[in-house]
Enzyme design. Structure first.
Site, PDB file in Angstrom:
ATOM      1  N   GLU A   1     -36.548   0.880   9.187  1.00 51.84           N
ATOM      2  CA  GLU A   1     -35.587   1.341  10.211  1.00 51.84           C
ATOM      3  C   GLU A   1     -35.692   0.356  11.372  1.00 51.84           C
ATOM      4  O   GLU A   1     -34.730  -0.310  11.717  1.00 51.84           O
ATOM      5  CB  GLU A   1     -35.926   2.773  10.667  1.00 51.84           C
ATOM      6  CG  GLU A   1     -34.997   3.314  11.759  1.00 51.84           C
ATOM      7  CD  GLU A   1     -35.486   4.644  12.374  1.00 51.84           C
ATOM      8  OE1 GLU A   1     -36.687   4.976  12.251  1.00 51.84           O
ATOM      9  OE2 GLU A   1     -34.658   5.336  13.010  1.00 51.84           O
TER      10      GLU A   1
ATOM     11  N   ASP B   1     -30.443  12.790   9.971  1.00 45.94           N
ATOM     12  CA  ASP B   1     -31.691  12.515  10.691  1.00 45.94           C
ATOM     13  C   ASP B   1     -31.969  13.588  11.763  1.00 45.94           C
ATOM     14  O   ASP B   1     -32.779  14.469  11.531  1.00 45.94           O
ATOM     15  CB  ASP B   1     -31.639  11.111  11.310  1.00 45.94           C
ATOM     16  CG  ASP B   1     -32.982  10.421  11.438  1.00 45.94           C
ATOM     17  OD1 ASP B   1     -33.980  10.952  10.932  1.00 45.94           O
ATOM     18  OD2 ASP B   1     -33.023   9.322  12.031  1.00 45.94           O
ATOM     19  N   ASP B   2     -31.314  13.483  12.902  1.00 43.29           N
ATOM     20  CA  ASP B   2     -31.514  14.414  14.030  1.00 43.29           C
ATOM     21  C   ASP B   2     -30.147  14.679  14.657  1.00 43.29           C
ATOM     22  O   ASP B   2     -29.831  14.140  15.729  1.00 43.29           O
ATOM     23  CB  ASP B   2     -32.440  13.775  15.080  1.00 43.29           C
ATOM     24  CG  ASP B   2     -33.718  13.228  14.468  1.00 43.29           C
ATOM     25  OD1 ASP B   2     -34.594  14.022  14.118  1.00 43.29           O
ATOM     26  OD2 ASP B   2     -33.822  11.989  14.318  1.00 43.29           O
TER      27      ASP B   2
ATOM     28  N   HIS C   1     -40.731   6.809   6.204  1.00 45.26           N
ATOM     29  CA  HIS C   1     -39.821   6.056   7.071  1.00 45.26           C
ATOM     30  C   HIS C   1     -40.295   4.594   7.072  1.00 45.26           C
ATOM     31  O   HIS C   1     -41.455   4.318   7.381  1.00 45.26           O
ATOM     32  CB  HIS C   1     -39.889   6.565   8.508  1.00 45.26           C
ATOM     33  CG  HIS C   1     -39.136   7.832   8.780  1.00 45.26           C
ATOM     34  ND1 HIS C   1     -39.408   8.997   8.148  1.00 45.26           N
ATOM     35  CD2 HIS C   1     -38.112   8.091   9.643  1.00 45.26           C
ATOM     36  CE1 HIS C   1     -38.575   9.949   8.611  1.00 45.26           C
ATOM     37  NE2 HIS C   1     -37.777   9.420   9.517  1.00 45.26           N
TER      38      HIS C   1
ATOM     39  N   HIS D   1     -34.855  16.095  10.206  1.00 50.45           N
ATOM     40  CA  HIS D   1     -36.050  16.576  10.910  1.00 50.45           C
ATOM     41  C   HIS D   1     -35.738  17.951  11.489  1.00 50.45           C
ATOM     42  O   HIS D   1     -34.784  18.083  12.268  1.00 50.45           O
ATOM     43  CB  HIS D   1     -36.438  15.609  12.018  1.00 50.45           C
ATOM     44  CG  HIS D   1     -36.782  14.234  11.517  1.00 50.45           C
ATOM     45  ND1 HIS D   1     -38.077  13.818  11.305  1.00 50.45           N
ATOM     46  CD2 HIS D   1     -35.996  13.185  11.158  1.00 50.45           C
ATOM     47  CE1 HIS D   1     -38.071  12.574  10.841  1.00 50.45           C
ATOM     48  NE2 HIS D   1     -36.819  12.162  10.739  1.00 50.45           N
TER      49      HIS D   1
HETATM   50  N1  ADE Z   1     -38.485  11.211  13.992  1.00 47.67           N
HETATM   51  C1  ADE Z   1     -37.295  11.792  14.172  1.00 47.67           C
HETATM   52  N2  ADE Z   1     -36.300  10.908  13.991  1.00 47.67           N
HETATM   53  C2  ADE Z   1     -36.887   9.723  13.681  1.00 47.67           C
HETATM   54  C3  ADE Z   1     -36.406   8.429  13.384  1.00 47.67           C
HETATM   55  N3  ADE Z   1     -35.101   8.146  13.349  1.00 47.67           N
HETATM   56  N4  ADE Z   1     -37.310   7.462  13.143  1.00 47.67           N
HETATM   57  C4  ADE Z   1     -38.612   7.733  13.168  1.00 47.67           C
HETATM   58  N5  ADE Z   1     -39.115   8.924  13.437  1.00 47.67           N
HETATM   59  C5  ADE Z   1     -38.268   9.925  13.691  1.00 47.67           C
HETATM   60 ZN    ZN Z   2     -35.991  10.327  10.202  1.00 52.93          ZN
END
Ligand code: ADE
Ligand code: ZN
Length: 321
Positions: free
Chosen positions: A188, A266-267, A185, A10
């Site tokens: 998760e 991811d982040d 997504h 992201h």
């Molecule tokens: N947006 C940013 N990271 C995310 C994640 N792990 N799951 C869902 N939305 C997200």
């Molecule tokens: Zn994500």
């Protein structure tokens, strides 16, 4: 070093806290509440993570801010040996889903990406599930209007407990008709059924996370047989508490069952991770070696939302052409 390909990143979620603090100072915005005393993003649940994420986005206000962010993120990725990355881009944070404003943001992001040394990027517009289906439709229109060689995909992120994939099918149909490749997504926080629902209603080629598919052997077989690639982010899952530790993470089992799996961060600043760190933990935990990491890179190249010439060049770079 084996070149790395990342399919699930992201753009805003990759913003280093230092950049967000600098922007907050410049714009006189008080964001002190989202950082801990070591200066890291502070959250204690997935809901809080989403709130902090969205608060950080409030200082990303102009196309130039996004160009700065893109340069910073790509420099950091390239330093980890990443040669190709797909970044989720959010018209929600780039001109509030207005198509002409979005064009300006995308132009700035693209220029920054194309001047980044040693790494290629493609963009995947993502809608945000908890912003609802109407916003998702507007986001899909932004994506459809700007589909091309840089903006190659459409997806959905956010709170998986909000709504149902069928509520978002219209936006995905619009994106598909514009020639965009699709990912969602799922699996998760939701169970295996959420992955089935994303496949059935959104007709995606890839799933973001998808790890809970492991609880449903028939679904695992379907993913393997249909070649649905999972964008697995193990460090994200462990830090957010989807799994208690690396040992319990199903990535190795999914791979052994023939599911095409890839590895992403991811982040990264939110989860104190990098691609190198993910690779190291996979090696330490499951004994993954260079042969497996080459296979992971090959899987990512084959599933990348890029044109065939780019794919062939990537496969050649990883020695799998
Ligand atoms: N947006 C940013 N990271 C995310 C994640 N792990 N799951 C869902 N939305 C997200
Ligand atoms: Zn994500």
């Amino acid at each position: 070093m084996i070149p790395k390909l990342e399919l699930h990143l992201h753009l805003e979620g990759a913003a280093p806290p230092d950049l967000i603090r600098a922007l907050a100072r410049e714009k006189h915005v008080d964001l002190s509440g989202i950082f801990d005393d070591r200066g890291h993003y502070a959250y204690d649940s997935f809901a809080a993570f989403l709130r902090v994420y969205e608060a950080a986005c409030t200082v990303l206000q102009t196309p130039d801010d996004f160009a700065r962010l893109t340069r910073t993120v790509l420099e950091r990725s390239a330093a980890q040996g990443v040669i190709y990355t797909e970044a989720f881009l959010s018209p929600d944070f780039c001109g509030q889903r207005d198509v002409s404003a979005w064009r300006e943001y995308l132009h700035a992001i693209r220029e920054a990406a194309q001047s980044a040394p040693d790494i290629q990027m493609r963009g995947i517009v993502t809608c945000i599930r908890h912003f609802g289906p109407d916003a998702a439709r507007e986001t899909a229109l932004c994506a459809a209007e700007t589909a091309g060689d840089f903006l190659t995909g459409f997806g959905i992120a956010g709170d998986e407990s909000a709504g149902h994939p069928r509520d978002f099918a219209y936006g995905f149909d619009m994106a598909r008709e514009a020639g965009l490749s699709l990912t969602a997504h799922a699996g998760e926080w939701g169970g295996a059924q959420s992955v089935r629902d994303a496949l059935d209603h959104l007709r995606v080629a890839r799933i973001g996370h998808g790890v809970h598919a492991i609880n449903d052997p028939a679904l695992v077989d379907r993913l393997a047989e249909d070649g649905i690639t999972l964008e697995v982010c193990p460090g994200s899952n462990v830090t957010l508490g989807v799994y208690p530790d690396w040992r319990s993470h199903p990535i190795d089992k999914l791979r052994a069952a023939g599911v095409p799996v890839t590895v992403s961060t991811d982040d990264p600043p939110f989860f104190h991770t990098t691609m190198t760190h993910e690779y190291q933990r996979l090696s330490d935990t499951f004994g993954w070696d260079d042969e497996i990491f080459t296979d992971i890179a090959r899987t990512a190249a084959n599933a990348a939302f890029c044109d065939d010439a780019t794919r062939a060049a990537l496969l050649k770079r990883i020695g799998a052409g």
